[in-house]
Structures are given as C-alpha cells and as structure tokens.
Design a protein around this motif. Structure first.
Motif, short mmCIF file in Angstrom:
data_model
loop_
_atom_site.label_atom_id
_atom_site.label_comp_id
_atom_site.label_asym_id
_atom_site.label_seq_id
_atom_site.Cartn_x
_atom_site.Cartn_y
_atom_site.Cartn_z
N GLY A 172 0.64 -1.23 -0.10
CA GLY A 172 0.01 0.00 0.06
C GLY A 172 0.86 1.15 0.04
N THR A 173 1.90 1.25 0.57
CA THR A 173 2.86 2.57 0.70
C THR A 173 3.40 2.74 -0.68
N ILE A 174 3.84 1.65 -1.29
CA ILE A 174 4.45 1.58 -2.46
C ILE A 174 3.46 2.36 -3.42
N GLU A 175 2.10 1.70 -3.54
CA GLU A 175 1.06 2.30 -4.36
C GLU A 175 0.92 3.80 -4.28
N LEU A 176 0.86 4.15 -2.94
CA LEU A 176 0.48 5.42 -2.72
C LEU A 176 1.59 6.41 -3.14
N LYS A 177 2.85 6.02 -3.10
CA LYS A 177 3.99 6.64 -3.49
C LYS A 177 3.81 7.15 -5.08
N LYS A 178 3.08 6.20 -5.69
CA LYS A 178 2.87 6.36 -7.08
C LYS A 178 2.05 7.69 -7.39
N LEU A 179 1.25 8.16 -6.21
CA LEU A 179 0.11 9.23 -6.35
C LEU A 179 0.90 10.54 -5.73
N GLY A 180 2.33 10.46 -5.26
CA GLY A 180 2.69 11.31 -4.61
C GLY A 180 2.67 11.48 -3.10
N ILE A 181 2.02 10.63 -2.57
CA ILE A 181 1.93 10.68 -1.08
C ILE A 181 2.89 9.61 -0.43
N ASN A 182 3.56 10.35 0.37
CA ASN A 182 4.77 9.38 1.45
C ASN A 182 4.02 9.05 2.52
N PHE A 183 3.63 7.84 2.46
CA PHE A 183 2.78 7.23 3.75
C PHE A 183 3.76 6.53 4.51
N PRO A 184 3.62 6.98 5.90
CA PRO A 184 2.57 7.46 6.59
C PRO A 184 2.68 8.87 7.21
N SER A 185 3.70 9.44 6.48
CA SER A 185 4.19 10.92 6.87
C SER A 185 3.06 11.73 6.37
#
Length: 303
Positions: A172-185
């Motif tokens: 999930g963290t890798i996929e969110l990175k594709k949207l420019g979101i650095n999860f969980p920060s």
C-alpha cells in the motif's frame, strides 16, 4: 394461498414478460428438485445432531460492499468476544452464493483468513430449506439472515476485525507513492461522494426505486472548494469509489481522483479507507472502512 396471490399480482402488473420469467423459474426449481430433497435431508440431520453439535448456516452479504464489510465485521467481533454465541458446541457454515458476483474480491480474501468460507451451491439450498422448517433461528447466523444491525455496542472498538499484514502495508505504501503520497508521514482525506452512475449500478441488483438512492447522490465538483481548503491545511484529498460518472477536475496535485487512477484496485480501496486521516462521505458503504479502523467521518446526507 398468499404465495399464489402474489404470483398472480406480479403477473397482472408485469404482463407476459413476468409470466415467462416465472415459468422459467418454475422449471429451474423443478430441475433442482433432487438437490432440494438432499438439502431437506441434510437440514433434518442438522436438527437430529443438535443436542451434540449445533450447525448454523449463513450467506455472506457480498454484493453490497457496506454489508460485506460491516455485518461480517460484527460477526467476527461477536465470535471473538463470545457474544450471543450458542451455549453448546457449534459449527458455522458460512458460504458465498454466486461467488463470482461480489463487490470486493480482496475483502473476501481477507475474511477467509478469519474464518472458512464455503463456495458449494448446495449450502444455499440447505439454508433455503432451513428457513422453511421449525427452529430455523437455531440453525441460522442471525447477522447473515434478516437480523442486520448496527454496531450499537462499539464492538469494533473492542476487537479490530480486519488487519493488514506487514507485506500488505508495504504494498500500500508503494502504491500511494505513485500518487505522490509519502505514507505514513503525509496525511490524506477520503472524499466518498456517490453520483448517478452508482445508482445505475445498484438498480441492477436491488429492487429499490430511484428515489431511494438519488437523494444521496451529488456532483463531485461541488466539493472542489472544500478540497482546495483541505490542501491548504496540508492534506492530500483522494476521491474514492470505483463507479463514478464524473471526474474530479483540479490542477492541484494534492487533489487526486483515485477512483480513476492507475493504482485503483480492490486492495487499495481497503488500504486507503483504513489509513485515511478522516473521511467525508455522502453516506454509503465505503464509510464503514474508516469506521472500523477508528477514523473520523463527516457524513453529509443524513436528514
């Protein structure tokens, strides 16, 4: 007699098309008659052995995402917390009817880690027979029949029904990175707003009128000003939902129409709903996700 009256009433309303559909349905039941006889015998056996072992049947409500999520969550919580369970030894047979026709396949995978899910069609026929026999409640899982309920006792706060593995969190963290979101920060907000396309989809499966659904439909772009304000406060805004008529149009890179993005999947629907900072919802099944993961929700369309 009531059954026959209903058939004649349906035919008088629907005409020749309804008549033919009922004739086809009759032959379908006729062909399945031997299986129903076997199902009847099995249902009787369940009653005979009930002093030693109580067998309960339940059909997962898998077509509706909200029910599939919340009702099943309550089942898991009640079983874990030993609430409203049979006093004798018991066996729960939980099955999927039409297993190819459900809303979120990854959710089925997650539930299967919690309990055994059967996919044999005969269990549905046994359950149908069971409902016609005396003491059917003793051999039914109430939550999966007609006793739908809300979490009035805050059970999901006492026992987390769904969890993500370390591997799933990494994915999930890798996929969110594709949207420019650095999860969980990076914090993000879910915008769960349904429109006409959702109504069209639901009308195929449920015999409700348009009015029953349309009062909770909105134009997603009416929420754009609010989304812009949230980005000023440091949030990303993710518009969720896989069935949408309109796109959320914005040049702001922190406002993302996730439902139309390349990373949209059954898994990511669950991961995003579970890990948002809070959710703004027009009141439909998705908002149960942030609820069971103890996230704040603003529900708009409840008079």
């Amino acid at each position: 007699m009531n059954f026959l009256k209903k058939q004649f009433k349906d035919i008088s309303r629907g005409g020749i098309k309804t008549l033919f559909s009922k004739i086809l349905l009759f032959f379908k039941y006729l062909i399945n008659f031997p299986i129903y006889v076997l199902s009847f015998i099995i249902a009787i056996i369940f009653r005979i052995i009930s002093p030693i072992l109580v067998v309960r049947l339940g059909q997962l409500p898998c077509i509706n995402f909200g029910d599939f999520l919340m009702i099943t969550s309550l089942y898991v919580c009640k079983k874990k917390l030993d609430l409203e369970q049979p006093k004798k030894n018991f066996l729960d047979i939980i099955y999927l009817h039409n297993p190819s026709n459900f809303y979120n396949k990854y959710l089925e995978k997650m539930w299967s880690k919690k309990f055994k899910i059967y996919k044999l069609s005969i269990f549905h026929k046994i359950n149908q027979i069971n409902q016609l026999l005396p003491n059917s409640n003793n051999h039914s899982i109430g939550l999966f029949c007609n006793d739908k309920e809300n979490d009035v006792d805050n059970l999901v706060a006492k026992h987390q029904p769904l969890t993500f593995s370390k591997k799933e969190i990494e994915l999930g963290t890798i996929e969110l990175k594709k949207l420019g979101i650095n999860f969980p920060s990076d914090r993000f907000v879910c915008l769960a707003v349904r429109d006409q396309e959702f109504t069209k989809m639901k009308m195929k499966n449920v015999n409700f009128s348009n009015e029953d659904y349309e009062y909770r439909n909105d134009d997603i772009n009416d929420f754009l000003e609010g989304a812009e304000e949230l980005t000023k406060k440091g949030y990303f805004v993710l518009r969720v939902g896989r069935i949408n008529q309109k796109l959320l149009k914005s040049k702001n890179k922190k406002i993302i129409d996730y439902g139309a993005s390349e990373i949209r999947s059954d898994f990511m629907d669950l991961f995003i709903g579970a890990n948002c900072h809070f959710c703004i919802s027009s009141g439909y099944g998705f908002d149960y996700l942030p609820y069971i993961f103890n996230k704040m929700i603003g529900v708009l369309e409840f008079p």
